[in-house]
Design an enzyme around this catalytic site. Structure first.
Site, mmCIF file in Angstrom:
data_model
loop_
_atom_site.group_PDB
_atom_site.id
_atom_site.type_symbol
_atom_site.label_atom_id
_atom_site.label_comp_id
_atom_site.label_asym_id
_atom_site.label_seq_id
_atom_site.Cartn_x
_atom_site.Cartn_y
_atom_site.Cartn_z
ATOM 1 N N GLU A 125 34.111 -56.608 -17.233
ATOM 2 C CA GLU A 125 34.149 -56.248 -15.814
ATOM 3 C C GLU A 125 35.569 -56.443 -15.310
ATOM 4 O O GLU A 125 36.255 -57.386 -15.723
ATOM 5 C CB GLU A 125 33.196 -57.140 -15.013
ATOM 6 C CG GLU A 125 33.282 -56.867 -13.508
ATOM 7 C CD GLU A 125 32.191 -57.540 -12.684
ATOM 8 O OE1 GLU A 125 31.692 -58.589 -13.113
ATOM 9 O OE2 GLU A 125 31.867 -57.007 -11.615
ATOM 10 N N CYS B 13 28.932 -56.896 -10.735
ATOM 11 C CA CYS B 13 28.813 -56.483 -9.330
ATOM 12 C C CYS B 13 29.696 -55.289 -9.002
ATOM 13 O O CYS B 13 29.445 -54.571 -8.037
ATOM 14 C CB CYS B 13 29.144 -57.649 -8.408
ATOM 15 S SG CYS B 13 27.855 -58.886 -8.417
ATOM 16 N N ASN C 146 22.515 -53.378 -11.573
ATOM 17 C CA ASN C 146 23.065 -54.673 -11.968
ATOM 18 C C ASN C 146 22.489 -55.747 -11.062
ATOM 19 O O ASN C 146 22.806 -55.775 -9.879
ATOM 20 C CB ASN C 146 24.589 -54.676 -11.833
ATOM 21 C CG ASN C 146 25.155 -56.063 -12.084
ATOM 22 O OD1 ASN C 146 25.101 -56.549 -13.206
ATOM 23 N ND2 ASN C 146 25.667 -56.715 -11.043
ATOM 24 N N GLU C 147 21.684 -56.571 -11.625
ATOM 25 C CA GLU C 147 21.049 -57.697 -10.917
ATOM 26 C C GLU C 147 20.767 -57.385 -9.445
ATOM 27 O O GLU C 147 21.051 -58.199 -8.539
ATOM 28 C CB GLU C 147 21.822 -59.003 -11.106
ATOM 29 C CG GLU C 147 23.248 -59.057 -10.714
ATOM 30 C CD GLU C 147 23.882 -60.447 -10.933
ATOM 31 O OE1 GLU C 147 24.383 -61.004 -9.953
ATOM 32 O OE2 GLU C 147 23.868 -60.964 -12.074
HETATM 33 O O1 AHR Z 1 30.157 -62.132 -14.151
HETATM 34 C C1 AHR Z 1 30.492 -62.281 -12.823
HETATM 35 C C2 AHR Z 1 29.434 -61.751 -11.886
HETATM 36 O O2 AHR Z 1 28.263 -62.489 -12.014
HETATM 37 C C3 AHR Z 1 28.990 -60.342 -12.125
HETATM 38 O O3 AHR Z 1 29.812 -59.410 -11.542
HETATM 39 C C4 AHR Z 1 27.636 -60.295 -11.519
HETATM 40 O O4 AHR Z 1 26.814 -59.353 -12.130
HETATM 41 C C5 AHR Z 1 27.146 -61.703 -11.655
HETATM 42 O O5 AHR Z 1 26.623 -62.188 -10.479
#
Ligand code: AHR
Length: 663
Positions: free
Chosen positions: A51, A262, A392-393
């Site tokens: 990321e 995120c 994503n979550e």
């Molecule tokens: O890994 C850091 C963050 O943690 C990511 O962006 C998110 O998916 C999670 O909350």
């Protein structure tokens, strides 16, 4: 005579037949032994999560040295930022002129701002012996790394606004103004045109600056100013920093998930990561605010992600937004994450098409609309995309569920072979976790992504979590996990947990530690796998553990090989067999404070080469690596002689990997 020869011949034949029978028996026995005590596990178990957090991409893995190359920095990214951030207006030799930021007729609609340099007078004072001019200077990401004799590819787009052409001197300089490399170019087009030149450094410097100095009167628009080392990973243009990319390659990850995290679902709908904005020539890509508080050039875009995966033999796992934004948009995590927004239903068909187009872009023939774009970017062969993540979550709301189902059903219908990865919220349990799994069960989603950042004690006491999972339900992708810390004790707790992932590799199909990269002094997340600055890095114990697992993966989990004191929850072990290499791999974890014995019984394997390789990570639990002491904790490899049955005493706080050859 003839008779005796015939008899001897027959005997030989009989011996040969017997020998072949014995051989095939032993192979058969060996195979059946493996099948008897083993189960097939995922061949994609250990991969990477990438990321652009902590300056992992821009200013990190992406080898671009110019910061704010397109003059697109702005206060929505950081209050004090503007299009001239990290640039300085300069005049030398008593010259003068002016600069402005403009948007009329840009190099591309996606790249609206550019700088105009208007040179009114070039000083010719006798007392000044340097190069006179008017121009701009870029500071890079805390300076630019330049190595003596290395070549650097410079590029910029200009549009000549005056009648007369404008000549430029392009230099790399020390902060004190000493010239390290120099080249010249002259504008020749009143339309936007890309100019390139090579700068060869005559000395090394860690905080060099790029100076673009107009030496003649005239007016020019300038945009997309770029400086790359010629040496990028695998010499890819628009490529990656060699040292960091190599560290990732060394892990032999089976897959790479990208672009987040995120970053995928974004801070509000306008900030969702839209893959189509990230392909094509860099001047046509759409930069955007990074949810982690800085700027994404999208210079590492989908093409670069896929290319990197291919270069290191990892499967790509792109994750696309589920048409909803992050529930914490606008900082609403402070009031319980009520900021999720959903794309209006009337935009969903277009959005679904965007998801389907990605699969065509990755896998379609060059004759298809999107396959042709991939080919035009230099990759006519398909990328063989197998996995696509959706969401994503996310908070599992009705809006999410509706949109996820629409995307899921469309992908299933058009591309039934694509393995779709769903999401189950940000925690290992709780409302979103349960609802996410309910969605997965209802839609029979192939794989579901679980995330949890926890204390090491949680990993120890939950090491049997997946033993109890339903073997008939969706498979699990543990897409983000870590224990809070980069001490050896954190890494050993992760190792202990990872033996459980291998043991459950029949239903845990993938796992990736997160986050991966963190730039020193520019981090947004406390614990990360690799810390770097502009010219060096250090590896955490967590990196070493991840690598010891991913570079020593198998495709069969073999039971009943290792015995230990099962009452001690700080001891864990796993045995996998790699059918490609024929290697047996033992992993022994001792998270306690004393030496502990493991009993190894390899009787079910027919053939063993006695000289095995033993790699061990061991130290004091509180030990950490740093830039000053980057190898305080590092694995050590040696040769180790094994036999069919042997005992091995593991030191306190250690991970031991024994790799045994069978052929
Ligand atoms: O890994 C850091 C963050 O943690 C990511 O962006 C998110 O998916 C999670 O909350």
């Amino acid at each position: 005579m003839k008779i005796s020869i015939r008899i001897r011949g027959l005997r030989k034949a009989a011996i040969l037949i017997a020998f072949v029978a014995v051989c095939s028996l032993s192979i058969a026995q060996q195979k059946s032994a493996i099948i008897l005590n083993s189960k097939k596990i995922s061949t994609d178990l250990f991969g990477l999560f990438f990321e652009d957090i902590n300056y992992a991409a821009d200013g990190g893995l992406y080898a671009e040295q110019v910061q704010n190359r397109s003059f697109e920095y702005n206060p929505t990214e950081r209050k004090e930022w503007h299009p001239l951030s990290y640039w300085e207006y300069i005049t030398t030799g008593f010259s003068y002129g002016r600069i402005s930021i403009e948007t009329n007729n840009p190099v591309h609609a996606n790249n609206p701002h550019y700088i105009v340099l208007d040179v009114e007078h070039i000083g010719k004072e006798e007392k000044f012996t340097g190069v006179s001019g008017v121009g701009i200077k870029n500071f890079g990401f805390e300076g630019m790394i330049v190595k003596a004799n290395d070549r650097y590819n410079f590029a910029m787009h200009t549009r000549q606004l005056s009648k007369e052409p404008v000549s430029f001197t392009i230099t790399l300089q020390t902060p004190q103004g000493k010239i390290i490399a120099e080249t010249k170019l002259t504008t020749s087009s009143v339309a936007w045109k890309k100019y390139t030149a090579v700068l060869t450094a005559n000395q090394s410097h860690d905080t060099a600056q790029l100076v673009i100095l107009a030496n003649t009167k005239g007016k020019t628009a300038i945009d997309v100013v770029s400086l790359f080392p010629e040496k990028t990973f695998r010499n890819r243009p628009n490529g990656l920093r060699t040292d960091l990319a190599q560290l990732l390659a060394n892990m032999k990850p089976s897959f790479i998930r990208f672009p987040g995290g995120c970053l995928v679902h974004g801070d509000g709908l306008g900030n969702m990561y839209r893959w189509k904005n990230t392909i094509g020539p860099i001047e046509e890509r759409k930069a955007q605010r990074n949810i982690w508080g800085y700027h994404q050039t999208t210079g590492i875009g989908y093409f670069e992600y896929f290319q990197f995966c291919e270069d290191i033999g990892a499967k790509p796992l792109p994750v696309l937004p589920a048409a909803v934004s992050c529930q914490n948009s606008g900082g609403t995590w402070r009031i319980g994450g009520t900021g999720q927004r959903a794309l209006p239903m009337e935009e969903m068909q277009e959005y679904i098409q965007e998801v389907l187009d990605l699969i065509e872009w990755a896998n379609g023939p060059v004759t298809s609309t999107w396959g042709a774009k991939r080919a035009a970017a230099g990759h006519p062969a398909p990328f063989n995309l197998e996995y696509v993540g959706i969401g994503n979550e996310d908070k599992i709301t009705t809006e999410f569920e509706q949109r996820f189902k629409m995307i899921h059903d469309a992908v299933e219908a058009k591309y039934p072979n694509i393995i779709l990865v769903g999401t189950s919220g940000p925690f290992h349990s709780g409302e979103d976790f349960d609802k996410g799994w309910a969605v997965a069960n209802q839609l029979k989603v192939d794989v579901i992504d679980e995330h949890y950042y926890v204390q090491p004690e949680w990993l120890i006491s939950n090491q049997y979590r997946y033993d109890a999972y339903n073997r008939k339900a969706s498979k699990v992708y543990l897409g983000e996990y870590a224990s809070w810390g980069n001490k050896l004790s954190n890494a050993i707790a992760e190792a202990l947990y990872m033996t459980g992932l291998e043991r459950n590799g029949d239903i845990v199909s993938m796992a990736s530690y997160a986050p991966l990269l963190a730039k020193d002094k520019f981090t947004q997340w406390k614990t990360d796998m690799i810390f770097f600055n502009n010219n060096s890095y250090y590896l955490t114990p967590n990196y070493h553990v991840q690598k010891m697992f991913s570079a020593n993966a198998g495709d069969y989990y073999v039971d009943k090989v290792i015995s230990k004191n099962n009452a001690d929850s700080l001891l864990a072990a796993s045995c996998v067999y790699n059918s490609k290499t024929g290697d047996i791999i033992l992993k022994l974890v001792n998270g306690g404070t004393a030496v502990q014995k493991f009993q190894i019984n390899l009787a079910s394997f027919q053939k063993l080469i006695p000289a095995a390789t033993l790699t061990q990570l061991v130290g004091i639990g509180t030990a950490e690596n740093s830039f000053i002491n980057s190898t305080a904790i590092a694995p050590v490899t040696s040769t180790f002689n094994i036999s069919k049955k042997f005992n091995y005493e593991t030191p306190a706080m250690s991970l031991t990997v024994i790799r045994i050859k069978t052929k």
